[in-house]
Design a protein around this motif. Structure first.
Motif, PDB file in Angstrom:
ATOM      1  N   ALA A 282       1.560   2.720  -5.670  1.00  0.00           N
ATOM      2  CA  ALA A 282       2.047   1.868  -4.713  1.00  0.00           C
ATOM      3  C   ALA A 282       1.293   1.058  -3.491  1.00  0.00           C
ATOM      4  O   ALA A 282       0.171   1.720  -3.438  1.00  0.00           O
ATOM      5  CB  ALA A 282       2.986   3.047  -3.706  1.00  0.00           C
ATOM      6  N   ALA A 283       1.823  -0.148  -3.128  1.00  0.00           N
ATOM      7  CA  ALA A 283       1.213  -0.882  -2.211  1.00  0.00           C
ATOM      8  C   ALA A 283       0.817   0.129  -1.033  1.00  0.00           C
ATOM      9  O   ALA A 283      -0.156  -0.179  -0.266  1.00  0.00           O
ATOM     10  CB  ALA A 283       2.097  -1.926  -1.813  1.00  0.00           C
ATOM     11  N   ASP A 284       1.618   1.014  -0.435  1.00  0.00           N
ATOM     12  CA  ASP A 284       1.506   1.576   0.652  1.00  0.00           C
ATOM     13  C   ASP A 284       0.842   2.851   0.402  1.00  0.00           C
ATOM     14  O   ASP A 284       0.767   3.798   1.368  1.00  0.00           O
ATOM     15  CB  ASP A 284       2.918   1.959   1.400  1.00  0.00           C
ATOM     16  CG  ASP A 284       3.300   0.735   2.225  1.00  0.00           C
ATOM     17  OD1 ASP A 284       2.466  -0.269   2.491  1.00  0.00           O
ATOM     18  OD2 ASP A 284       4.520   0.851   2.352  1.00  0.00           O
ATOM     19  N   GLY A 285       0.272   2.951  -1.034  1.00  0.00           N
ATOM     20  CA  GLY A 285      -0.480   4.233  -1.075  1.00  0.00           C
ATOM     21  C   GLY A 285      -1.526   4.722  -0.102  1.00  0.00           C
ATOM     22  O   GLY A 285      -1.697   5.942   0.325  1.00  0.00           O
ATOM     23  N   PRO A 286      -2.767   3.918   0.179  1.00  0.00           N
ATOM     24  CA  PRO A 286      -3.705   3.956   1.144  1.00  0.00           C
ATOM     25  C   PRO A 286      -3.052   4.379   2.334  1.00  0.00           C
ATOM     26  O   PRO A 286      -3.620   5.562   2.968  1.00  0.00           O
ATOM     27  CB  PRO A 286      -4.416   2.732   1.451  1.00  0.00           C
ATOM     28  CG  PRO A 286      -4.340   2.011  -0.006  1.00  0.00           C
ATOM     29  CD  PRO A 286      -2.784   2.440  -0.397  1.00  0.00           C
ATOM     30  N   LYS A 287      -1.860   3.915   2.919  1.00  0.00           N
ATOM     31  CA  LYS A 287      -1.473   4.481   4.328  1.00  0.00           C
ATOM     32  C   LYS A 287      -0.880   5.631   3.973  1.00  0.00           C
ATOM     33  O   LYS A 287      -0.921   6.382   5.150  1.00  0.00           O
ATOM     34  CB  LYS A 287      -0.451   3.232   4.607  1.00  0.00           C
ATOM     35  CG  LYS A 287       0.280   3.660   5.929  1.00  0.00           C
ATOM     36  CD  LYS A 287       0.108   2.718   7.003  1.00  0.00           C
ATOM     37  CE  LYS A 287       0.979   2.815   8.585  1.00  0.00           C
ATOM     38  NZ  LYS A 287       0.621   4.287   8.908  1.00  0.00           N
TER      39      LYS A 287
ATOM     40  N   TRP B 268      11.840   5.712   1.013  1.00  0.00           N
ATOM     41  CA  TRP B 268      11.845   4.248   1.483  1.00  0.00           C
ATOM     42  C   TRP B 268      11.020   4.224   2.680  1.00  0.00           C
ATOM     43  O   TRP B 268      10.893   3.015   2.847  1.00  0.00           O
ATOM     44  CB  TRP B 268      13.464   4.340   2.283  1.00  0.00           C
ATOM     45  CG  TRP B 268      13.868   5.522   3.048  1.00  0.00           C
ATOM     46  CD1 TRP B 268      13.602   5.733   4.184  1.00  0.00           C
ATOM     47  CD2 TRP B 268      14.014   6.787   2.571  1.00  0.00           C
ATOM     48  NE1 TRP B 268      13.834   7.123   4.773  1.00  0.00           N
ATOM     49  CE2 TRP B 268      14.625   7.702   3.802  1.00  0.00           C
ATOM     50  CE3 TRP B 268      14.846   7.445   1.214  1.00  0.00           C
ATOM     51  CZ2 TRP B 268      14.907   9.086   3.459  1.00  0.00           C
ATOM     52  CZ3 TRP B 268      15.497   8.593   1.240  1.00  0.00           C
ATOM     53  CH2 TRP B 268      15.356   9.370   2.196  1.00  0.00           C
ATOM     54  N   ASP B 269       9.910   5.103   2.769  1.00  0.00           N
ATOM     55  CA  ASP B 269       8.757   4.841   3.763  1.00  0.00           C
ATOM     56  C   ASP B 269       7.793   5.964   3.372  1.00  0.00           C
ATOM     57  O   ASP B 269       8.090   6.645   2.559  1.00  0.00           O
ATOM     58  CB  ASP B 269       9.250   4.924   5.149  1.00  0.00           C
ATOM     59  CG  ASP B 269       8.540   3.964   5.952  1.00  0.00           C
ATOM     60  OD1 ASP B 269       7.446   3.495   5.703  1.00  0.00           O
ATOM     61  OD2 ASP B 269       8.834   3.771   7.113  1.00  0.00           O
ATOM     62  N   ILE B 270       6.849   6.001   4.180  1.00  0.00           N
ATOM     63  CA  ILE B 270       5.588   6.934   4.018  1.00  0.00           C
ATOM     64  C   ILE B 270       5.757   8.419   5.001  1.00  0.00           C
ATOM     65  O   ILE B 270       5.099   9.033   4.755  1.00  0.00           O
ATOM     66  CB  ILE B 270       4.379   6.222   4.220  1.00  0.00           C
ATOM     67  CG1 ILE B 270       4.204   5.702   5.654  1.00  0.00           C
ATOM     68  CG2 ILE B 270       4.116   5.001   3.196  1.00  0.00           C
ATOM     69  CD1 ILE B 270       2.593   5.335   6.000  1.00  0.00           C
ATOM     70  N   GLY B 271       6.703   8.222   5.801  1.00  0.00           N
ATOM     71  CA  GLY B 271       6.824   9.460   6.469  1.00  0.00           C
ATOM     72  C   GLY B 271       7.325  10.916   5.943  1.00  0.00           C
ATOM     73  O   GLY B 271       7.778  10.804   4.464  1.00  0.00           O
TER      74      GLY B 271
END
Length: 143
Positions: free
Chosen positions: A114-119, A4-7
């Motif tokens: 994923a869109a948040d892959g770089p982050k 659900w998030d990158i943490g």
């Protein structure tokens, strides 16, 4: 992927791992972290996503005890305290994180799409840098 998030604890596997740590006796927690990190750091043809997710969570807990580290726990991480962890776990955590972002990592493949892959990759790098700070470039002496 139940994410659900990158943490470090923002996925089902890591959240379950945090719960398992809470249920374990204090004297078992260090060995649980060590086993997770050893499994991820071990040479293999491929690192499965669940092993990588647990390794990121374990590395975040190790980094949290470093003077430059940040608290790793979210609402889904362990709520019970950990024992003082030995310094050698830092090196093992770095090795595990290197495998997590490597070419043969299922988790890196999933985050690569994923869109948040770089982050996510940036957060892994930041975590790694706490455990093994980069050496600042030396300025050349002027003569």
């Amino acid at each position: 992927m139940g994410t659900w998030d990158i943490g470090p604890f923002d996925n089902d596997t890591a959240a379950d791992f945090g719960g398992n740590l809470d249920e374990a006796a204090m004297e078992e927690r260090e060995s649980m972290l060590r086993r997770v990190l050893e499994r991820a750091a071990a040479p293999a043809d491929h690192l499965d996503a669940p092993d990588a997710e647990r390794a990121v969570a374990a590395a975040a807990l190790v980094a949290a005890q470093h003077p430059d580290g940040e608290a790793a726990c979210s609402n889904y991480g362990p709520s019970e305290p950990l024992p003082e962890l030995p310094a050698d776990l830092r090196t093992l955590a770095v090795d595990a994180l290197d495998r997590v972002v490597a070419e043969l990592s299922e988790l890196a493949d999933l985050w690569g799409e994923a869109a948040d892959g770089p982050k996510w990759r940036q957060d892994i790098t930041r975590l790694r840098d706490v455990l093994d700070p980069p050496i600042p470039p030396q300025e050349e002496a002027l003569f």
